[in-house]
Design an enzyme around this catalytic site. Structure first.
Site, PDB file in Angstrom:
ATOM      1  CG  ASP A  54     -18.190 -57.821  23.234  1.00  0.00           C
ATOM      2  OD1 ASP A  54     -17.002 -57.515  23.420  1.00  0.00           O
ATOM      3  OD2 ASP A  54     -18.949 -58.174  24.149  1.00  0.00           O
ATOM      4  CG  HIS A  99     -17.026 -53.347  22.967  1.00  0.00           C
ATOM      5  ND1 HIS A  99     -17.546 -54.082  23.997  1.00  0.00           N
ATOM      6  CD2 HIS A  99     -18.021 -52.510  22.572  1.00  0.00           C
ATOM      7  CE1 HIS A  99     -18.807 -53.709  24.226  1.00  0.00           C
ATOM      8  NE2 HIS A  99     -19.114 -52.758  23.365  1.00  0.00           N
TER       9      HIS A  99
END
Ligand SMILES: *[C@@H]1O[C@H](CO)[C@@H](O)[C@H](O)[C@H]1NC(C)=O
Ligand SMILES: *[C@@H]1O[C@H](CO)[C@@H](O)[C@H](O)[C@H]1NC(C)=O
Ligand SMILES: *[C@@H]1O[C@H](CO)[C@@H](O)[C@H](O)[C@H]1NC(C)=O
Ligand SMILES: *[C@@H]1O[C@H](CO)[C@@H](O)[C@H](O)[C@H]1NC(C)=O
Ligand SMILES: *[C@@H]1O[C@H](CO)[C@@H](O)[C@H](O)[C@H]1NC(C)=O
Length: 447
Positions: free
Chosen positions: A219, A242
């Protein structure tokens, strides 16, 4: 003050060091609290009670400079909270040499869905050591919880230094309601496919520094959430994951504003996003302002520069069609270069109800492999700074204004394209726009 007293002070300090060595060592020894002296042992059973006994002794010590030590070895522990305040309004130094793992469950081992290891209500805390916090989150497929590995809550003037984290079940580190915390030299690793495993999350905190760390997860490497003020992220190498994100914002009502963020001197590699601001569709009003992303190297990043005010992961948002009411303003993207693995190198998708204001793109130099780089803008509003001698863009027609006058621009859902390379030279971007009627505006991008 004359210099003699100062010299005397130095003299006595040196004398104390030379002559008082023995006493000093003794004091030092007395202030070291080793968890194994309180019954902790490397094993699969829950060491929580022993850890807390050692903590109470270290935290309660009035001798000053006490140190809580976790020696080498692999220690299991369930959810545990090291709470302050401690004696003298300080906190022990926490030195961890071993590996910490969650206990295996059963036998009274308690795991929490929220946090695994928490430090709260402390001032002057240092956590360091050549340790590993092993969340064991993604060993056998899906994790059972979203437990954050390390939470600092209501902690002030403190430091995390040189810690290693692997495979958290949720976020790796979460700073909540903290002031004046420096996290440096962290190493954080989890598989690219592990959901919700943000590296470091900051929320409701002020004066936070995240420095010189290597973070790769499934993430965001770093996420800066609601209520964050004066946060600097610098020297972070990010990927996979991310990217470096502000948000997500606007998930809940009554969120506090975000302001004064600097993300600089970072390298982002093989991630889905590079630098990003994300807010949920239909989000209630709040603000995110004074945010600077600068000196960022991108390598193989799908969306290197992105503002997404319709952030909706997994496509399950109850208000998917409503605009976000998070007002984004004064955002600078400066000196960002490298490679985009997707064709949309710059996407500024702002809210139709609260257009972004004061967005600057300055010295952006991105390539998109074999395909043309493109950019996409919606609801971005100036004032845009005057363009200083934009580089000639092959195939672009001359633009209207040439002066240097500041102008307001609304650029609604425009896509611009240039073969090969997308480059902004000094300050900025959109100019020569034409106002057509009352609702529609158009812009041309100058590269
Ligand atoms: C703790 O250590 C610091 C520096 O190492 C020193 O300045 C301070 O006086 C010490 N405090 C006590 C109470 O010993
Ligand atoms: C930039 O970050 C790197 C670590 O990635 C660090 O070694 C270097 O000192 C930083 N440079 C500046 C100017 O902060
Ligand atoms: C913007 O944020 C930076 C970093 O927190 C701060 O130093 C600066 O004063 C802020 N600028 C304004 C205009 O608030
Ligand atoms: C770029 O990243 C993608 C995943 O986003 C990966 O499949 C690919 O191998 C990477 N390419 C290079 C050159 O690193
Ligand atoms: C853009 O970046 C490339 C390397 O990726 C570099 O060779 C080139 O000089 C840069 N252009 C400008 C104008 O900075």
């Amino acid at each position: 003050m004359p210099s003699i007293p100062k010299a005397l002070v130095v003299f006595f300090a040196v004398a104390a060091l030379l002559c008082g060595g023995h006493a000093h060592r003794k004091d030092h020894a007395a202030s070291v609290y080793d968890v194994t002296q309180y019954g902790a042992a490397p094993s699969n059973r829950d060491n929580r009670d022993a850890f807390l006994a050692a903590w109470r002794a270290a935290c309660g010590s009035t001798a000053g400079n006490s140190t809580l030590v976790f020696p080498k070895g692999t220690f299991a522990v369930g959810a545990v909270q090291f709470e302050g305040p401690c004696a003298n309004r300080g906190a022990p130094a926490v030195v961890i040499h071993g590996v910490l793992q969650p206990c295996a469950g059963g036998g009274g081992c308690h795991l929490s869905d929220d946090a695994w290891i928490t430090f709260s209500g402390l001032n002057n805390l240092l956590i360091t050591g050549d340790c590993t916090f092993d969340g064991q989150g993604h060993r056998s497929g899906k994790p059972k919880s979203k437990t954050t590995t390390l939470v600092l809550e209501d902690v002030t003037n403190s430091m995390l230094r040189g810690l290693a984290f692997v495979n958290s079940r949720g976020f790796h580190v979460n700073l909540r309601r903290c002031t004046g915390v420096v996290a440096e030299g962290l190493g954080i690793h989890a598989p690219a496919a592990s959901r919700n495993t943000d590296g470091v999350h900051v929320g409701h905190s002020r004066h936070v520094r995240i420095l010189d760390s290597v973070i790769g997860t499934g993430d965001d490497c770093v996420s800066v959430g609601p209520g964050s003020v004066d946060v600097v992220v610098s020297g972070v190498t990010c990927g996979p994951g991310h990217g470096l994100s502000v948000g997500s914002l606007g998930k809940d009502g009554g969120e506090q504003d975000v302001r004064g963020l600097v993300i600089r001197n970072c390298t982002v590699k093989g991630t889905t996003n590079g630098v990003r601001i994300k807010t949920w569709p239909g989000s209630p009003p709040s603000r995110a302002s004074n945010i600077t992303f600068e000196d960022i190297a991108m390598a193989n990043v799908t969306n290197p520069i992105i503002i997404d005010q319709r952030y909706c992961p997994h496509d399950r948002c109850s208000d998917a069609d409503k605009p976000s009411q998070v007002q984004i303003s004064d955002v600078t993207f400066r000196r960002i270069e490298g490679t985009s693995s997707g064709p949309l190198a710059v996407r500024l998708l702002c809210s139709e109800e609260r257009p972004c204001t004061g967005v600057r793109l300055d010295d952006i130099n991105l390539t998109c492999g074999d395909v043309p780089c493109r950019s996409e803008f919606s609801n971005v509003r100036g004032p845009l700074v005057p363009v200083v001698a934009p580089a000639p863009a092959p195939g672009s027609s001359p633009t209207a204004a040439a002066g240097g006058e500041e102008e307001e621009a609304d650029v609604a859902s425009r896509v611009s394209q240039q073969l090969g390379r997308l480059t902004w030279w000094l300050p900025l971007t959109v100019r020569g726009f034409v106002q057509e009627g009352t609702t529609k505006t158009e812009g041309r991008l100058i590269f």
